[in-house]
Every structure is written in C-alpha cells, then in structure tokens.
Design a protein around this motif. Structure first.
Motif, short mmCIF file in Angstrom:
data_model
loop_
_atom_site.label_atom_id
_atom_site.label_comp_id
_atom_site.label_asym_id
_atom_site.label_seq_id
_atom_site.Cartn_x
_atom_site.Cartn_y
_atom_site.Cartn_z
N TYR A 234 16.94 12.58 -7.83
CA TYR A 234 16.91 11.55 -8.88
C TYR A 234 16.75 10.14 -8.29
CZ TYR A 234 18.61 8.25 -12.35
OH TYR A 234 18.75 7.17 -13.18
N PRO A 235 17.54 9.76 -7.27
CA PRO A 235 17.34 8.41 -6.70
C PRO A 235 15.93 8.22 -6.15
CG PRO A 235 19.44 9.33 -5.99
CD PRO A 235 18.70 10.42 -6.66
N ALA A 236 15.36 9.29 -5.52
CA ALA A 236 14.02 9.15 -4.96
C ALA A 236 12.98 8.93 -6.05
CB ALA A 236 13.67 10.39 -4.14
N VAL A 237 13.08 9.67 -7.13
CA VAL A 237 12.14 9.52 -8.25
C VAL A 237 12.31 8.14 -8.87
CG1 VAL A 237 11.55 10.35 -10.56
CG2 VAL A 237 11.99 11.98 -8.71
N ARG A 238 13.56 7.71 -9.01
CA ARG A 238 13.82 6.39 -9.60
C ARG A 238 13.21 5.28 -8.74
NH1 ARG A 238 19.70 4.09 -11.65
NH2 ARG A 238 19.00 1.99 -12.14
N ALA A 239 13.36 5.42 -7.41
CA ALA A 239 12.80 4.40 -6.52
C ALA A 239 11.27 4.37 -6.62
CB ALA A 239 13.23 4.69 -5.09
N SER A 240 10.63 5.56 -6.73
CA SER A 240 9.16 5.60 -6.76
C SER A 240 8.60 5.03 -8.05
CB SER A 240 8.70 7.05 -6.57
OG SER A 240 9.06 7.84 -7.71
N ARG A 241 9.40 4.97 -9.10
CA ARG A 241 8.90 4.47 -10.39
C ARG A 241 9.07 2.96 -10.56
NH1 ARG A 241 11.01 9.16 -14.63
NH2 ARG A 241 9.55 10.79 -13.93
N LEU A 242 9.71 2.32 -9.58
CA LEU A 242 9.85 0.87 -9.68
C LEU A 242 8.48 0.19 -9.54
CD1 LEU A 242 13.08 0.15 -7.57
CD2 LEU A 242 12.80 -0.09 -10.04
N HIS A 243 8.16 -0.71 -10.47
CA HIS A 243 6.89 -1.44 -10.40
C HIS A 243 7.02 -2.51 -9.32
CE1 HIS A 243 3.50 -3.95 -11.56
NE2 HIS A 243 3.03 -2.87 -12.23
N PRO A 244 6.00 -2.64 -8.48
CA PRO A 244 6.09 -3.61 -7.37
C PRO A 244 6.47 -5.01 -7.82
CG PRO A 244 4.14 -2.26 -7.13
CD PRO A 244 4.73 -1.92 -8.46
N THR A 245 5.89 -5.51 -8.91
CA THR A 245 6.19 -6.86 -9.37
C THR A 245 7.63 -6.99 -9.80
OG1 THR A 245 3.91 -7.07 -10.14
CG2 THR A 245 5.48 -8.67 -10.96
N VAL A 246 8.11 -6.02 -10.55
CA VAL A 246 9.50 -6.05 -11.02
C VAL A 246 10.45 -5.97 -9.84
CG1 VAL A 246 11.23 -4.84 -12.40
CG2 VAL A 246 8.86 -5.06 -13.24
N ALA A 247 10.11 -5.08 -8.86
CA ALA A 247 10.99 -4.90 -7.71
C ALA A 247 11.05 -6.17 -6.86
CB ALA A 247 10.50 -3.73 -6.86
N LEU A 248 9.92 -6.87 -6.68
CA LEU A 248 9.90 -8.07 -5.84
C LEU A 248 10.66 -9.22 -6.51
CD1 LEU A 248 6.25 -8.01 -4.48
CD2 LEU A 248 8.37 -7.83 -3.14
N GLY B 210 0.76 -1.24 0.00
CA GLY B 210 0.00 0.00 0.00
C GLY B 210 0.79 1.29 0.00
N ALA B 211 2.11 1.23 0.05
CA ALA B 211 2.90 2.47 0.03
C ALA B 211 2.78 3.14 -1.33
CB ALA B 211 4.36 2.17 0.36
N THR B 212 2.54 4.40 -1.34
CA THR B 212 2.38 5.13 -2.60
C THR B 212 3.74 5.56 -3.15
OG1 THR B 212 2.22 7.27 -1.48
CG2 THR B 212 0.17 6.02 -1.80
N ARG B 213 3.69 5.98 -4.39
CA ARG B 213 4.93 6.48 -4.99
C ARG B 213 5.46 7.71 -4.23
NH1 ARG B 213 4.34 6.20 -11.61
NH2 ARG B 213 4.28 3.91 -11.76
N ASN B 214 4.54 8.53 -3.80
CA ASN B 214 4.95 9.73 -3.06
C ASN B 214 5.64 9.35 -1.76
OD1 ASN B 214 4.98 12.65 -2.73
ND2 ASN B 214 3.51 12.32 -1.08
N ALA B 215 5.14 8.31 -1.07
CA ALA B 215 5.76 7.87 0.18
C ALA B 215 7.18 7.35 -0.07
CB ALA B 215 4.91 6.78 0.83
N ILE B 216 7.35 6.61 -1.17
CA ILE B 216 8.69 6.10 -1.51
C ILE B 216 9.63 7.27 -1.82
CG2 ILE B 216 10.01 4.70 -3.11
CD1 ILE B 216 8.27 3.09 -1.22
N ARG B 217 9.13 8.25 -2.57
CA ARG B 217 9.96 9.42 -2.89
C ARG B 217 10.39 10.15 -1.62
NH1 ARG B 217 6.55 10.18 -7.56
NH2 ARG B 217 5.12 11.40 -6.28
N LEU B 218 9.43 10.37 -0.73
CA LEU B 218 9.74 11.09 0.51
C LEU B 218 10.72 10.31 1.37
CD1 LEU B 218 6.24 12.51 1.52
CD2 LEU B 218 8.20 13.76 0.63
N GLN B 219 10.61 8.99 1.39
CA GLN B 219 11.51 8.17 2.20
C GLN B 219 12.96 8.35 1.75
OE1 GLN B 219 10.78 3.95 2.02
NE2 GLN B 219 12.75 3.45 2.93
#
Length: 406
Positions: free
Chosen positions: A389-403, A321-330
């Motif tokens: 840039y790293p934050a944006v890159r992390a937020s664009r990772l698709h959950p399936t691809v990342a897992l 359930g984490a959103t892209r925005n949450a990943i960017r902020l992290q």
C-alpha cells in the motif's frame, strides 16, 4: 540491395529505462540508512515474532528428541498390574504367587513386585507420628531395579542378605524429605529404627517409588507384620509381544476377575507428555504469528510515514524521469529489506535461545532448518504485504503536488 528506412524524426517511441535490481537494492538501502532508529524499532517487532516461532519449534523438537531418547533408554515394554478394589470398596489382595504366575506367560522375560507395608516413616522417635514426612513403606524384591532399569545414587541396593535385615533403601524424594544425604543414618519405620543403606536415583518410569522407603519382603514379614501379598507387579516382555501380554495379564494375576486389577503401561505417561507438548507448541506458534503480524503492521506504518515525509523526494525523482513503477519498486524494496533485517535478527535470536535453553536442560539442541526457512519466508511475505500500500501510494503522487508539499 536492401535499403532500411530510417524512422522519421519524432516517429520512434521513447521507452522509460528499467532500473537494474542492484540499483533498486541500493535505493531501498539508502532510505533505511537515513532513518536508522525508526528502522531498528520497526524491525524489532518482526524479530520478536520470528524469534518466538523459531524458538518454540526448536524447543519442541529438542524436548521431543530428549523424550524419545529417554523412552529408548527406559523401554516401552514395561507393564504394571496394580491391585484394585472389589465392588464393596475393599482393597483386593493379589496372590502371593502373582510373580510366578506372570513368569509363566510365554513372552515374559522378567517379573517382580512390591507390596504395601503398614509402617509410618519418621526421621526419629522425637518426631510425633502425626507429623510424618509423607513417605510410605513398601516391600520390594531384590530384582526390582533390574526390571525397572533404575539405579542407586548412593550406597547399595537390597540383596539376598540385606533383604532379611531391618535396613531400607530410600527413594530420591523420600531421602530429601527426611533430610538423609548419606547411607548409614537411621530412621524410624513404625516403632523400630532401621538403617538406610542406599538412596535411589529418580525412577523415571515409576515416579511413585521416589517417595517410598523400600525394605525386603522377608524383613517386612519379620519385623512389620507384612502378609506377603504384593500390591503391584512389574513385568517386561519383548516389544512386539507387549499387546498380547497385556491382553492376558490381568486374568493371569486375578483369576477371579480382571476387573479387580488395573494394568497400565508407564511409558504411556511419557508419550502423553509428548502429545501435550504438541498442543502447547501450537499455542505458542499462534502467539508468535500474532507477534509477527503486529510487527508487519509496524512496518506498514513506518513505510506510510516514510512516504509522507519524502513527498518532495518522490516529486523530484518523478520530475527527472522516474516512472511510477520505479517508485513502487523503491518503496517495496525498502519494506522487504526492513522485514528481512528483522527476520534475520529474529532467526539468530530464536536459534540462540533454543541452544541456550536446551543446553541448560541437558537436551540435545535441535533447530529444524525448515523452521528458520519458513520463518524467513513469512518475513518476506509480511514485507511485501506491508509495503504494497505505501509503495502504490507513493507511485500515485503527482510530481507537481509532491514538489509543492511542505
């Protein structure tokens, strides 16, 4: 009676919950604690840049404060008139009455003079004349130290009695070159032994006097054939009248032509030193900015590697359930914390370096608050830019691809 209709099942839009700032800080801190060695090395680049900038600004202000204190102590109202050369290249002789002529200028409070004496200085008669110690002889009036604001380190200065005797007072550098540590010793002046009765403190406004042996005008005339013509006249006047006095000083001392003498203000050399320090400070600040930029590149590289290593973590958080925005902020928060850590360490190191060096030099340590605040603000800006840039890159990772990442 007002009846509110309940929304139909499935009609309400679900909105993702926003992470509080405290949770974002904790997430960023967890990511840093898991890779402490890499964090320290990355923060070191930022710390070096900030420490350099804070130390450069602090040392510059400490040096300037010391210089201004010296100028206040020594005064900026001293003018000198030095004999020059005529168009034929011959040395000009100032009139014997030059001091009296200068004293007749209305605002002048004090005037005195020195004169060159043709008498080489040696430690003893066993030293060949061609191996002189690089010390010259000058005749001086008894009021010279009063006009210059100088003092005696050891022994005594010339007075109405000793100015007629074969005695001398050495400048600080002259005494060191001759190996004289205490008054009472004898040195060779020309072909005559003279007694050293004093050693001067460094004369800050006229450092050339540090390298001479001074004797009284009457003694120079009696024992060494001095003609009584001064080669340099010193005068002091109130601060507000210095420019007016300077405008007439050359013509007063040299009625034949003011181009035959040179008028200068010794304190201008110290002011020029302050201007030189400004240029050096700007150069060092530039080097500090380069170090800070390199540190920012290091932070960006660290965050990119962190994103690559933590793809599975990112995929897991996205899947629950984490959103892209949450990943960017992290990841942006991790970058900010990493930069802030380096900035804080750099500010402490820069301040400590400034205090240590200033105290060792005898200066009053000065660290402008704006330099620390500005350096820390620059650190945060570097953190945002490096982590964007790293934050944006992390937020664009698709959950399936990342897992599925190895």
């Amino acid at each position: 009676m007002n009846i509110r209709r309940k929304p139909e099942e499935g009609g309400a839009r679900l909105r993702p919950a926003r992470l509080p700032l405290g949770d974002i800080l904790r997430l960023g801190a967890v990511g840093l604690r898991a890779r402490r060695a890499r964090v320290v090395l990355s923060a070191l680049g930022i710390a070096i840049g900030i420490a350099t900038m804070v130390a450069v600004v602090g040392l510059s202000h400490s040096s300037k404060a010391d210089l201004m204190a010296r100028l206040d102590r020594l005064g900026t109202n001293l003018l000198t008139v030095e004999a020059g050369e005529d168009p034929m290249g011959n040395q000009v002789k100032l009139p014997k009455s030059a001091v009296a002529m200068v004293e007749r200028i209305g605002p002048v409070r004090h005037a005195t003079a020195t004169g060159g004496v043709d008498a080489g200085i040696r430690r003893s008669d066993l030293v060949p004349e061609e191996r002189a110690a690089g010390v010259t002889t000058q005749a001086a009036r008894t009021d010279l130290l009063t006009a210059l604001g100088a003092g005696v380190d050891r022994g005594r200065w010339l007075d109405s009695a000793t100015e007629r005797l074969p005695v001398t007072v050495l400048g600080s550098v002259a005494a060191r070159r001759l190996g004289i540590t205490d008054p009472g010793e004898k040195i060779m002046m020309g072909d005559r032994y003279v007694v050293v009765i004093g050693i001067l403190d460094p004369v800050e406004l006229v450092p050339t006097l540090d390298r001479v042996a001074l004797i009284g005008f009457p003694s120079a005339e009696k024992y060494f054939g001095f003609d009584g013509h001064p080669t340099m006249v010193f005068e002091r006047s109130p601060d507000g009248t210095v420019d007016d006095v300077r405008a007439v000083l050359a013509r007063t001392v040299s009625p034949e032509g003011d181009h035959l003498v040179k008028v200068s203000r010794p304190s201008d050399a110290l002011a020029a030193k302050a201007a030189t320090d400004k240029g050096l400070t700007a150069l060092m600040l530039g080097l500090g900015a380069v170090a800070l930029l390199v540190g920012g590149v290091g932070v960006a590289n660290t965050m990119v590697i962190s994103v690559l290593e933590r793809r599975q973590e990112i995929g897991l958080r996205r899947s629950i359930g984490a959103t892209r925005n949450a990943i960017r902020l992290q990841f942006l928060m991790e970058s900010l914390l990493l930069s802030a850590l380096g900035g804080a360490a750099g500010a402490v190191l820069g301040t400590a370096a400034t205090f240590g060096f200033a105290v060792a030099q005898g200066w009053t340590p000065v660290v402008p608050p704006w330099s620390v605040a500005g350096g820390f603000a620059a650190t945060l800006l570097i953190g945002v830019l490096a982590g964007l840039y790293p934050a944006v890159r992390a937020s664009r990772l698709h959950p399936t691809v990342a897992l599925n990442a190895a």
